[in-house]
Design a protein around this motif. Structure first.
Motif, PDB file in Angstrom:
ATOM      1  N   MET A 151       0.799  -1.163   0.388  1.00 24.55           N
ATOM      2  CA  MET A 151       0.227  -0.207  -0.220  1.00 24.55           C
ATOM      3  C   MET A 151       1.007   1.142  -0.090  1.00 24.55           C
ATOM      4  SD  MET A 151      -2.995   1.001   2.546  1.00 24.55           S
ATOM      5  CE  MET A 151      -4.218  -0.187   2.232  1.00 24.55           C
ATOM      6  N   LYS A 152       2.068   1.544   0.586  1.00 28.89           N
ATOM      7  CA  LYS A 152       2.585   2.066   0.942  1.00 28.89           C
ATOM      8  C   LYS A 152       3.354   2.916  -0.837  1.00 28.89           C
ATOM      9  CE  LYS A 152       6.764   0.889   2.118  1.00 28.89           C
ATOM     10  NZ  LYS A 152       7.772   0.716   2.922  1.00 28.89           N
TER      11      LYS A 152
ATOM     12  N   ARG B 242      -6.581   3.935   2.807  1.00 30.54           N
ATOM     13  CA  ARG B 242      -5.731   4.840   2.183  1.00 30.54           C
ATOM     14  C   ARG B 242      -6.653   5.581   1.212  1.00 30.54           C
ATOM     15  NH1 ARG B 242       0.481   4.866  -0.089  1.00 30.54           N
ATOM     16  NH2 ARG B 242       0.971   7.026   0.812  1.00 30.54           N
ATOM     17  N   TYR B 243      -6.217   7.509   1.314  1.00 35.09           N
ATOM     18  CA  TYR B 243      -6.274   8.284   0.289  1.00 35.09           C
ATOM     19  C   TYR B 243      -8.173   8.666   0.141  1.00 35.09           C
ATOM     20  CZ  TYR B 243      -2.568   7.659  -1.426  1.00 35.09           C
ATOM     21  OH  TYR B 243      -1.240   7.089  -2.131  1.00 35.09           O
TER      22      TYR B 243
ATOM     23  N   SER C  45      -9.577   7.105   6.324  1.00 39.92           N
ATOM     24  CA  SER C  45      -8.532   6.756   6.621  1.00 39.92           C
ATOM     25  C   SER C  45      -8.361   6.734   8.292  1.00 39.92           C
ATOM     26  CB  SER C  45      -7.235   8.262   6.092  1.00 39.92           C
ATOM     27  OG  SER C  45      -7.343   8.013   5.055  1.00 39.92           O
ATOM     28  N   PRO C  46      -7.715   5.874   8.745  1.00 42.58           N
ATOM     29  CA  PRO C  46      -7.682   5.612  10.455  1.00 42.58           C
ATOM     30  C   PRO C  46      -7.512   7.243  11.023  1.00 42.58           C
ATOM     31  CG  PRO C  46      -6.831   3.628   9.717  1.00 42.58           C
ATOM     32  CD  PRO C  46      -7.397   4.856   8.044  1.00 42.58           C
TER      33      PRO C  46
ATOM     34  N   VAL D 157       1.058   4.368   7.453  1.00 49.88           N
ATOM     35  CA  VAL D 157       1.249   4.216   6.067  1.00 49.88           C
ATOM     36  C   VAL D 157      -0.575   4.919   5.457  1.00 49.88           C
ATOM     37  CG1 VAL D 157       0.935   2.582   4.380  1.00 49.88           C
ATOM     38  CG2 VAL D 157       2.756   1.989   5.923  1.00 49.88           C
ATOM     39  N   MET D 158      -1.425   4.425   6.044  1.00 47.33           N
ATOM     40  CA  MET D 158      -2.731   4.743   5.223  1.00 47.33           C
ATOM     41  C   MET D 158      -3.794   5.530   6.076  1.00 47.33           C
ATOM     42  SD  MET D 158      -5.060   1.387   6.225  1.00 47.33           S
ATOM     43  CE  MET D 158      -5.183   0.426   7.829  1.00 47.33           C
TER      44      MET D 158
END
Length: 405
Positions: free
Chosen positions: A78-79, A111-112, A137-138, A148-149
């Motif tokens: 994911m990064k 993410r995003y 996003s958390p 990362v997300m």
């Protein structure tokens, strides 16, 4: 088109009610009638004979990660991905959830904010997928689990800002990391991360906007911080104790245990990074004990898989329910945790989660009786989403009899 199911077993998930050889009438507007017999004056009706079959509400997976690829190290992948990469995966995964009888998902981190965009696309019919209740996003501390997300924030001012930003972005709920986690390298799963005060600030912002909250928790102190702060649901909760359970009962806090996720990691030694294996080995036995402690005490439980984590592909909710049964739940309790129980956890019980007049026509039809064999949930014959058929696997009479036996 209006559909009428006849001669079918109905697990309503409204209390303990089960109707043998009943009928359900529904269309895209919702469930019109349910009972031993239903009446209608309409002429254009698709009638389906449900002999040997069972209908129950569409399943709800209360913990998924759309766009996370279920690879051995999802965060590493994911990064390096852009929003379009994650969105493409989310569309594919959503369709697989639906084909597995999961008509609603609660997404707890992408993410995003891709899950928010995906939810919007599903709601207007741009893509076919399940109902999505999206956290986006958390919110995590700097360097916290899943950074990362996530949105990284520290102290009450920053976490309030992050919470408000997610609400502005259209999140249905807020996801926070109260402890470390298994998938984040260099992160102790049992260690507390956000303080109780920081968590309370996030919960206050959610409450003001009539949103719910979900807290990733593994360690006991972090679990208690999250409960006292007022989160709606505790996720995972590997290390519960009696005090934590009492707090959950007092506050009405839900548990989403995700029993399957660590089992899938341990099933693939040599595939996932060794640091994940080492973490899971230390806590997996406690996970089972914690679930049983909560269940026996009467803590409300919603089923979730943590789909997107290693080898945790979309559609494994029946495996999660089978584990719940193995660990002491009745079949009906397990089914309830993935239907009306889950709907209550997301405060949507007036819309989904049971077969009642006026509710959405999210329904699944399976061969046999899942109250006797939970694995009947794998024998999908029909999946209806908002009254429309999104999956149909014809079953001939001989196959029906074999599955029922």
């Amino acid at each position: 088109m209006t559909v009428k199911l006849t001669n079918i077993r109905i697990i309503t998930c409204h209390g303990e009610e089960v109707i043998e050889k009943g009928e359900v009438l529904f269309n895209e507007k919702g469930i019109l009638d349910v009972g031993q017999r239903v009446n209608t004056d309409e002429h254009e009706i698709q009638e389906i004979d449900g002999s040997g079959l069972t209908v129950l509400p569409g399943l709800i997976d209360s913990h998924v990660h759309l766009g996370m690829d279920s690879s051995p190290d999802p965060f590493a992948n994911m990064k390096n991905e852009g929003p379009e990469d994650i969105a493409f995966k989310a569309v594919q995964q959503g369709y697989r959830f639906l084909q597995s009888g999961i008509t609603s998902v609660r997404n707890l981190g992408t993410r995003y904010n891709v899950d928010i965009s995906y939810r919007n696309a599903v709601s207007v019919g741009t893509v076919v997928g399940p109902r999505v209740f999206a956290a986006g996003s958390p919110i995590v501390m700097t360097g916290g689990h899943g950074h990362v997300m996530a949105i990284e924030a520290d102290g009450c001012d920053e976490v309030r800002k992050a919470a408000r930003s997610q609400i502005k972005a259209g999140a249905d709920l807020l996801k926070v990391m109260a402890t470390g986690g298994v998938l984040t390298e260099g992160n102790d799963p049992g260690a507390t991360q956000f303080s109780e005060e920081e968590l309370r600030c996030i919960c206050q912002e959610a409450n003001k906007a009539s949103k719910t909250t979900a807290a990733h928790t593994i360690g006991t102190d972090g679990i208690k911080n999250a409960i006292r702060a007022g989160v709606t649901t505790i996720e995972h909760a590997y290390l519960l104790d009696e005090e934590a359970v009492e707090l959950m009962l007092k506050k009405g806090t839900f548990l989403v245990p995700t029993l399957l996720a660590p089992r899938l990691i341990l099933d693939k030694p040599g595939a996932v990074p060794e640091y994940m294996i080492d973490k899971v080995r230390k806590i997996i036995a406690d996970h089972k004990i914690s679930f049983q402690l909560a269940h026996q005490a009467g803590v409300p439980i919603a089923a979730g898989t943590d789909a997107g984590t290693p080898f945790n592909t979309p559609g494994l909710l029946s495996d999660e329910l089978a584990l719940m049964v193995e660990y002491g739940m009745t079949n009906h309790e397990a089914i309830y945790s993935a239907t009306l129980g889950a709907a209550k956890a997301i405060q949507k019980e007036t819309e989904i989660g049971s077969i009642e007049n006026g509710k959405a026509a999210d329904l699944i039809v399976v061969s046999g009786n899942p109250l006797e064999n939970i694995r009947c949930l794998d024998s999908l014959v029909y999946v209806f989403s908002k009254g429309a058929i999104v999956h149909h696997a014809p079953v001939n009479k001989q196959e029906k009899q074999e599955q029922i036996v």
